[in-house]
Design a protein around this motif. Structure first.
Motif, PDB file in Angstrom:
ATOM      1  N   THR A  41       0.852  -1.188   0.000  1.00 15.81           N
ATOM      2  CA  THR A  41       0.000   0.000   0.000  1.00 15.81           C
ATOM      3  C   THR A  41       0.890   1.241   0.000  1.00 15.81           C
ATOM      4  N   PRO A  42       0.659   2.145  -0.961  1.00 16.07           N
ATOM      5  CA  PRO A  42       1.491   3.352  -0.975  1.00 16.07           C
ATOM      6  C   PRO A  42       1.286   4.168   0.292  1.00 16.07           C
ATOM      7  N   ASP A  43       2.375   4.665   0.845  1.00 18.64           N
ATOM      8  CA  ASP A  43       2.232   5.452   2.074  1.00 18.64           C
ATOM      9  C   ASP A  43       1.750   6.871   1.753  1.00 18.64           C
ATOM     10  N   ALA A  44       1.466   7.619   2.789  1.00 21.83           N
ATOM     11  CA  ALA A  44       0.869   8.952   2.616  1.00 21.83           C
ATOM     12  C   ALA A  44       1.786   9.914   1.859  1.00 21.83           C
ATOM     13  N   GLY A  45       3.078   9.643   1.897  1.00 17.48           N
ATOM     14  CA  GLY A  45       4.016  10.570   1.248  1.00 17.48           C
ATOM     15  C   GLY A  45       4.324  10.249  -0.205  1.00 17.48           C
ATOM     16  N   PHE A  46       3.674   9.235  -0.751  1.00 20.46           N
ATOM     17  CA  PHE A  46       4.028   8.825  -2.121  1.00 20.46           C
ATOM     18  C   PHE A  46       3.774   9.942  -3.147  1.00 20.46           C
ATOM     19  N   ALA A  47       2.593  10.538  -3.090  1.00 15.97           N
ATOM     20  CA  ALA A  47       2.260  11.592  -4.060  1.00 15.97           C
ATOM     21  C   ALA A  47       3.255  12.753  -3.957  1.00 15.97           C
ATOM     22  N   ALA A  48       3.657  13.070  -2.723  1.00  9.73           N
ATOM     23  CA  ALA A  48       4.620  14.169  -2.529  1.00  9.73           C
ATOM     24  C   ALA A  48       5.978  13.797  -3.135  1.00  9.73           C
ATOM     25  N   ARG A  49       6.368  12.537  -2.983  1.00 15.26           N
ATOM     26  CA  ARG A  49       7.656  12.104  -3.558  1.00 15.26           C
ATOM     27  C   ARG A  49       7.613  12.188  -5.078  1.00 15.26           C
ATOM     28  N   VAL A  50       6.448  11.844  -5.658  1.00 17.67           N
ATOM     29  CA  VAL A  50       6.320  11.920  -7.125  1.00 17.67           C
ATOM     30  C   VAL A  50       6.382  13.373  -7.574  1.00 17.67           C
ATOM     31  N   THR A  51       5.599  14.230  -6.939  1.00 18.26           N
ATOM     32  CA  THR A  51       5.561  15.633  -7.385  1.00 18.26           C
ATOM     33  C   THR A  51       6.918  16.325  -7.194  1.00 18.26           C
ATOM     34  N   ALA A  52       7.687  15.858  -6.193  1.00 16.54           N
ATOM     35  CA  ALA A  52       9.025  16.444  -5.996  1.00 16.54           C
ATOM     36  C   ALA A  52       9.951  16.120  -7.171  1.00 16.54           C
TER      37      ALA A  52
ATOM     38  N   VAL B 220      -2.437  11.350  -8.851  1.00 16.60           N
ATOM     39  CA  VAL B 220      -1.549  10.324  -8.274  1.00 16.60           C
ATOM     40  C   VAL B 220      -2.271   9.629  -7.122  1.00 16.60           C
ATOM     41  N   ARG B 221      -2.861  10.429  -6.239  1.00 15.73           N
ATOM     42  CA  ARG B 221      -3.527   9.844  -5.074  1.00 15.73           C
ATOM     43  C   ARG B 221      -4.704   8.947  -5.485  1.00 15.73           C
ATOM     44  N   ARG B 222      -5.392   9.345  -6.556  1.00 13.24           N
ATOM     45  CA  ARG B 222      -6.539   8.535  -6.981  1.00 13.24           C
ATOM     46  C   ARG B 222      -6.094   7.183  -7.548  1.00 13.24           C
ATOM     47  N   TYR B 223      -4.985   7.167  -8.253  1.00 14.93           N
ATOM     48  CA  TYR B 223      -4.627   5.935  -8.970  1.00 14.93           C
ATOM     49  C   TYR B 223      -3.393   5.212  -8.424  1.00 14.93           C
ATOM     50  N   GLN B 224      -2.816   5.691  -7.350  1.00 15.28           N
ATOM     51  CA  GLN B 224      -1.581   5.073  -6.856  1.00 15.28           C
ATOM     52  C   GLN B 224      -1.784   3.601  -6.452  1.00 15.28           C
ATOM     53  N   GLN B 225      -2.935   3.309  -5.855  1.00 11.24           N
ATOM     54  CA  GLN B 225      -3.181   1.927  -5.426  1.00 11.24           C
ATOM     55  C   GLN B 225      -3.233   0.987  -6.628  1.00 11.24           C
ATOM     56  N   ARG B 226      -3.892   1.431  -7.695  1.00  4.72           N
ATOM     57  CA  ARG B 226      -4.011   0.624  -8.917  1.00  4.72           C
ATOM     58  C   ARG B 226      -2.626   0.368  -9.525  1.00  4.72           C
ATOM     59  N   VAL B 227      -1.811   1.416  -9.548  1.00 10.69           N
ATOM     60  CA  VAL B 227      -0.470   1.295 -10.143  1.00 10.69           C
ATOM     61  C   VAL B 227       0.418   0.381  -9.279  1.00 10.69           C
ATOM     62  N   PHE B 228       0.333   0.542  -7.974  1.00 12.86           N
ATOM     63  CA  PHE B 228       1.126  -0.318  -7.079  1.00 12.86           C
ATOM     64  C   PHE B 228       0.729  -1.783  -7.245  1.00 12.86           C
ATOM     65  N   ARG B 229      -0.555  -2.012  -7.428  1.00 14.60           N
ATOM     66  CA  ARG B 229      -1.025  -3.393  -7.551  1.00 14.60           C
ATOM     67  C   ARG B 229      -0.465  -4.032  -8.827  1.00 14.60           C
ATOM     68  N   LEU B 230      -0.508  -3.274  -9.924  1.00  9.82           N
ATOM     69  CA  LEU B 230       0.003  -3.834 -11.188  1.00  9.82           C
ATOM     70  C   LEU B 230       1.518  -4.048 -11.117  1.00  9.82           C
ATOM     71  N   ALA B 231       2.223  -3.083 -10.555  1.00  9.92           N
ATOM     72  CA  ALA B 231       3.681  -3.228 -10.441  1.00  9.92           C
ATOM     73  C   ALA B 231       4.042  -4.398  -9.518  1.00  9.92           C
ATOM     74  N   GLY B 232       3.198  -4.600  -8.504  1.00  9.63           N
ATOM     75  CA  GLY B 232       3.425  -5.701  -7.568  1.00  9.63           C
ATOM     76  C   GLY B 232       3.266  -7.070  -8.197  1.00  9.63           C
ATOM     77  N   ARG B 233       2.664  -7.116  -9.360  1.00 12.55           N
ATOM     78  CA  ARG B 233       2.527  -8.369 -10.094  1.00 12.55           C
ATOM     79  C   ARG B 233       3.887  -8.806 -10.662  1.00 12.55           C
ATOM     80  N   PHE B 234       4.725  -7.839 -10.959  1.00 15.06           N
ATOM     81  CA  PHE B 234       5.990  -8.151 -11.646  1.00 15.06           C
ATOM     82  C   PHE B 234       7.197  -8.149 -10.710  1.00 15.06           C
TER      83      PHE B 234
END
Lengths: 129, 191
Positions: free
Chosen positions: A56-67, B43-57
């Motif tokens: 599960t992406p942590d709360a700071g993931f979006a911030a790391r991407v935008t940085a 990013v926040r809306r789709y991060q879970q979907r992207v993590f799930r697909l990447a976690g497949r590989f």
């Protein structure tokens, strides 16, 4: 049915199990090696289905991407890049056409009555006009 | 009363979906104008979907995170190529699939087995390790197509659409990948 055929059926894209083909089921019942292979293949396929790193992406993931974001892409630059191959192709076609249209020295020599191309080239007749 | 509630639910759901799409369109438009906060919402809306697909590989969390970041960075750079005809999620999934494949090709050898946390099957504690060993002996394209077909459960048409390969190419690769995997399983059993 031989072992080769049985294993191809087991591992095909359609994924036909032994239950789908009575002939295959009979072969598996009589061939211990293929039965072992079928069991192993089922394990591998189940493993592929379940192979997933649940993270599960942590709360700071979006911030790391935008940085890490650079400047937004300029659509005009992108379009220009897409046009590079077209420009190159057009240049080649036009260049070829120009080359073909330029008369060959031999044809020029034929046009001169005496065939003295060198004299014609060296003459300043054009300049005198 | 139940019928009324059902009608009410049906009436609300499409409007919620429409609102969600409208919000997404606003974020995309703002992102195209360089608004990083709007992109962060995507990013926040789709991060879970992207993590799930990447976690497949990928098995290591740092690889999954890196590919997920790469997916969103690529999406940011190429957002102007999103035509808006298909849902944004489809487009992003395509970007993610291609990023995963690029990384698989960059690093043809999967991560060392001792460095990853492998699932332990209840019946056979070595099954996870065995599967990783088999996958490690496959080419990246073979691994990719098998994990998408058998793991994600995508059809050949879906794989073709998201990888940019032709459907025929996907079918041929799938056939060859299964044949290679079959030979590897046979070799293991003969030992």
């Amino acid at each position: 049915m031989n072992c080769r055929r049985a294993r191809k059926l087991l591992t095909g894209v359609s994924g036909a199990g032994s239950g789908a083909d009575p002939e295959l089921a009979r072969h598996l019942a009589s061939c211990a090696e293929c039965e072992r292979f079928a069991e192993r293949w089922t394990e591998v396929r189940d493993g592929l289905k379940g192979r997933l790193t649940t993270l599960t992406p942590d709360a700071g993931f979006a911030a790391r991407v935008t940085a890490r974001l650079g400047p937004p892409a300029d659509p005009f630059v992108w379009a220009a890049r897409r046009l590079v191959p077209v420009t190159l192709a057009l240049t080649l076609v036009l260049g070829g056409w120009c080359l073909l249209r330029t008369p060959a020295p031999s044809s020029l020599a034929d046009e001169l009555a005496d065939g003295d191309l060198l004299t014609w080239v060296a003459s300043d007749e054009e300049e005198q006009r | 009363m139940r019928a009324d509630l059902g009608t009410l639910t049906l009436a609300i759901l499409p409007s919620e979906a429409g609102e969600r799409q409208a919000e997404e369109r606003r974020w995309i438009t703002a992102s195209l104008d360089g608004d990083r906060d709007a992109f962060a919402e995507l990013v926040r809306r789709y991060q879970q979907r992207v993590f799930r697909l990447a976690g497949r590989f990928f098995r290591r969390p740092e690889d999954v995170e890196e590919v997920a970041q790469e997916t969103f960075l690529t999406a940011w750079r190429k957002l102007h190529t999103y035509a808006g005809k298909a849902p944004f999620e489809h487009w992003l999934t395509r970007v993610c699939t291609r990023c995963c494949y690029a990384r698989l090709r960059q690093r043809p050898d999967p991560e060392p087995l001792q460095s990853i946390d492998l699932p332990v099957a209840p019946g056979d504690p070595t099954a996870g390790v065995e599967l990783e060993r088999l996958l490690a002996r496959l080419k990246p394209a073979d691994r990719m197509v098998l994990l998408l077909l058998d793991g994600e459960g995508w059809s050949t048409a879906e794989i073709a659409e998201r990888t940019g390969w032709t459907r025929t190419n996907v079918k041929v690769r799938a056939h060859r990948a299964r044949a290679r995997l079959r030979r590897l399983v046979e070799e293991d059993l003969e030992r």
